[in-house]
Structure formats: structure tokens, C-alpha cells
Design an enzyme around this catalytic site. Sequence first.
Site, PDB file in Angstrom:
ATOM      1  N   HIS A 162      67.242  38.262  78.953  1.00  0.00           N
ATOM      2  CA  HIS A 162      67.406  36.985  79.651  1.00  0.00           C
ATOM      3  C   HIS A 162      66.827  35.853  78.802  1.00  0.00           C
ATOM      4  O   HIS A 162      67.467  34.792  78.639  1.00  0.00           O
ATOM      5  CB  HIS A 162      66.684  37.074  80.998  1.00  0.00           C
ATOM      6  CG  HIS A 162      67.077  36.016  81.982  1.00  0.00           C
ATOM      7  ND1 HIS A 162      68.354  35.885  82.479  1.00  0.00           N
ATOM      8  CD2 HIS A 162      66.339  35.044  82.576  1.00  0.00           C
ATOM      9  CE1 HIS A 162      68.398  34.874  83.337  1.00  0.00           C
ATOM     10  NE2 HIS A 162      67.188  34.337  83.406  1.00  0.00           N
ATOM     11  N   GLU A 219      48.728  40.968  72.507  1.00  0.00           N
ATOM     12  CA  GLU A 219      48.281  39.589  72.284  1.00  0.00           C
ATOM     13  C   GLU A 219      47.974  39.344  70.810  1.00  0.00           C
ATOM     14  O   GLU A 219      48.346  38.306  70.248  1.00  0.00           O
ATOM     15  CB  GLU A 219      47.047  39.301  73.144  1.00  0.00           C
ATOM     16  CG  GLU A 219      46.358  37.970  72.848  1.00  0.00           C
ATOM     17  CD  GLU A 219      47.213  36.750  73.139  1.00  0.00           C
ATOM     18  OE1 GLU A 219      46.809  35.639  72.731  1.00  0.00           O
ATOM     19  OE2 GLU A 219      48.277  36.889  73.766  1.00  0.00           O
ATOM     20  N   HIS A 253      51.163  39.042  68.842  1.00  0.00           N
ATOM     21  CA  HIS A 253      51.775  37.735  69.062  1.00  0.00           C
ATOM     22  C   HIS A 253      51.119  36.668  68.199  1.00  0.00           C
ATOM     23  O   HIS A 253      51.799  35.832  67.574  1.00  0.00           O
ATOM     24  CB  HIS A 253      51.658  37.361  70.540  1.00  0.00           C
ATOM     25  CG  HIS A 253      52.162  35.984  70.865  1.00  0.00           C
ATOM     26  ND1 HIS A 253      53.384  35.526  70.454  1.00  0.00           N
ATOM     27  CD2 HIS A 253      51.591  34.963  71.562  1.00  0.00           C
ATOM     28  CE1 HIS A 253      53.571  34.285  70.886  1.00  0.00           C
ATOM     29  NE2 HIS A 253      52.490  33.922  71.540  1.00  0.00           N
ATOM     30  N   HIS A 297      64.596  27.614  90.649  1.00  0.00           N
ATOM     31  CA  HIS A 297      65.189  27.995  89.368  1.00  0.00           C
ATOM     32  C   HIS A 297      66.613  28.520  89.553  1.00  0.00           C
ATOM     33  O   HIS A 297      67.515  28.205  88.759  1.00  0.00           O
ATOM     34  CB  HIS A 297      64.328  29.058  88.687  1.00  0.00           C
ATOM     35  CG  HIS A 297      64.957  29.629  87.454  1.00  0.00           C
ATOM     36  ND1 HIS A 297      65.217  28.867  86.337  1.00  0.00           N
ATOM     37  CD2 HIS A 297      65.390  30.893  87.160  1.00  0.00           C
ATOM     38  CE1 HIS A 297      65.782  29.625  85.407  1.00  0.00           C
ATOM     39  NE2 HIS A 297      65.901  30.844  85.880  1.00  0.00           N
ATOM     40  N   HIS A 340      54.278  25.728  77.238  1.00  0.00           N
ATOM     41  CA  HIS A 340      54.142  26.513  76.010  1.00  0.00           C
ATOM     42  C   HIS A 340      55.485  27.124  75.619  1.00  0.00           C
ATOM     43  O   HIS A 340      55.904  27.048  74.463  1.00  0.00           O
ATOM     44  CB  HIS A 340      53.088  27.612  76.236  1.00  0.00           C
ATOM     45  CG  HIS A 340      52.885  28.518  75.069  1.00  0.00           C
ATOM     46  ND1 HIS A 340      52.253  28.102  73.921  1.00  0.00           N
ATOM     47  CD2 HIS A 340      53.220  29.816  74.855  1.00  0.00           C
ATOM     48  CE1 HIS A 340      52.201  29.106  73.053  1.00  0.00           C
ATOM     49  NE2 HIS A 340      52.787  30.158  73.596  1.00  0.00           N
TER      50      HIS A 340
END
Length: 320
Positions: A282, A60, A63, A220, A128
Site C-alpha cells: 500500500h 530501528e 532504518h 482517510h 515525517h
Amino acid sequence: MKQLRILRALAVVTSVGAYIMLLMGAIVSKTESGKGCGNSWPFCHGQLIPESMPISTLIELSHRVVSGIDGLLILILTVWSWMMFKDNMRVKTLGFMSLFFVVLQGGLGALTVVFEGEFAKKFALALHFGFSLISFASVILLTVTLFQLPKQLSVKDDQPISKGMKIATWGLAAWTYVIVYTGALVRHADATMGCGYSFPGCGTTLLPDFTSLAGIHMLHRYGAYSMWLFSLLFLIGILKAFRDRQDFVRGGWMAFVLITLQALTGIITIKTGGQLVAALVHTTIISVYFSVISYLCMQGGWPWKRSLKEAELPANPMVN
């Protein structure tokens, strides 16, 4: 010009940083490290460098550092581009979008950390990622534009794109963005394995309850099926009516190859039980795919703007 060469180099570095930022966000989500710094932001556990550094905290914090650095690079790139090309509306627009959406996604990320108990977390995190994708694509397009300038190697007046093809291009971009949100929702709702290892259906059920994990996953998946089909039809339309537009021909082929690879990595993700590497590949492919389609939108121009020779072209992009 030396200044332009430096600006282009900065744009390339910023584009790489935008990709790393996007990838780090996917790693945070996949490893469930979003609470690695507790509920404090921008500091980590209330400290600039926390004393304890478990893996979730390290991910975290990394990031946040990458996002902060690239956000600063985007700010510098935007301001510098505006100063060099004051009269270029494309540069102004792409710079604004790059900066606006990186700030927006950063603010939304902060809200999901600080107000997690009061916020619609799953949908907020999906938003986000979507905003991060727009910022990434905008930086890429700004970089491409800076390399096109000052020669303006863009739309050729003697090979205009018809209104029908422009609508098809922008429609494909919009549909892609919608399906990206469903994919982000799958990730943040922990629905990656909502149908287990079953493919192409969901076990014996083709239409599960769309409020369940299986339903979110299949929503999806059906969207992804439609994207592959639309990309194929889009490529056919380009090859039939706009073979002389090499930017569209290359872009159409790239988009179709990428969406096919995206489908394959989606299958691999399911068959491997949602492994991190497959999920990151992906994410990478769909980000590049969206950037390619966005590039074609930029090259073709707005659907409501017509060139002098456009009336000579067929209205239907599938007809020569």
C-alpha cells in the site's frame, strides 16, 4: 559523456535507496519499533552498535543506517548535479528539494525519538512520512531529468498543455499529498482497524466521530474514494484534449491503474487485519503514484506560465 553516465548511475542507486528508506520507515511504524533505540539519537541506546539487539532495535537501527547512507548519496548527487548543470534551474530545484526534505524528515524523526513525551507524536510522525515522500519524489524526478538532459526530452512547444490542465495536475498532486497525511495519521494513530473488517462503510455508521479511531479511518477512506474519482476524471480529460501528448497519456493511465491498485491493497489491508506485507505494498503504490503525478506537474510546467501556442487550446481540460 562518461561523467554524465556515472552521475545517472548514482541517481538510480540513490532512487532505490530513497525507496528502501521510505519502506523501512513504514516497517518501523507498522511494527512499532520507533523506540527500539530508546530515546537516544543518532546513537542507539547511547552506543554505536548496541550490545542487546532485539527485533525492534534491529529494525530501528537498520532504518537509521539506511537513512544515513541514502542521505549521504542524496548530498553527493545534489552537489554533483549542481556542478554539472549550473544553469539548469530544474536540476537546482529538484536537488535542493531532495536534500532539504531528507534533512527535514530526519530531524523530525529525531525529535519524535528524543522528545517523545513532549511532542505531538502522532502528527509529527505523519509529517515525517509526508516529508519523506517529497524527498523520494524529488530524487525520482531529478533522476528522470538527468536522463532527459542534455536533449531536454520534456515539454514540446508544438503540443503545449493548457492552463486548465496544469491547474488540474497540480491540484491532483496537492490533494494526493493531503490524503497521504490522513493515511499516515491512520497508521500512527493505530486506526487501521478502526472500522474492523467493514468495507466500504464503517459498520452501520457512515459518519463516525472524526476524533475517534473509526473517524480517523473513515476520514482517510473518504479521501481515498475522492482520489480514485479525481484520477479517473483526470485521465478522461487527458484522453479528450491531449491525446497527442504521450507523456501525459502514459502518466494518466499509470496514475489511474496505480490508484485502483492502491484501493485494492487498502481493502486487502483491512480484510487481512492490517498485515505488514499488505501495508507495505500500500505504501509502495502511493509513493509511485505521487511520483507519477509529480512527473506530470514537471512536464506540464507551472500553471501561471503560458507558451505562445497555449492560447489556441481550450481552457477546460475536459473539452477538446
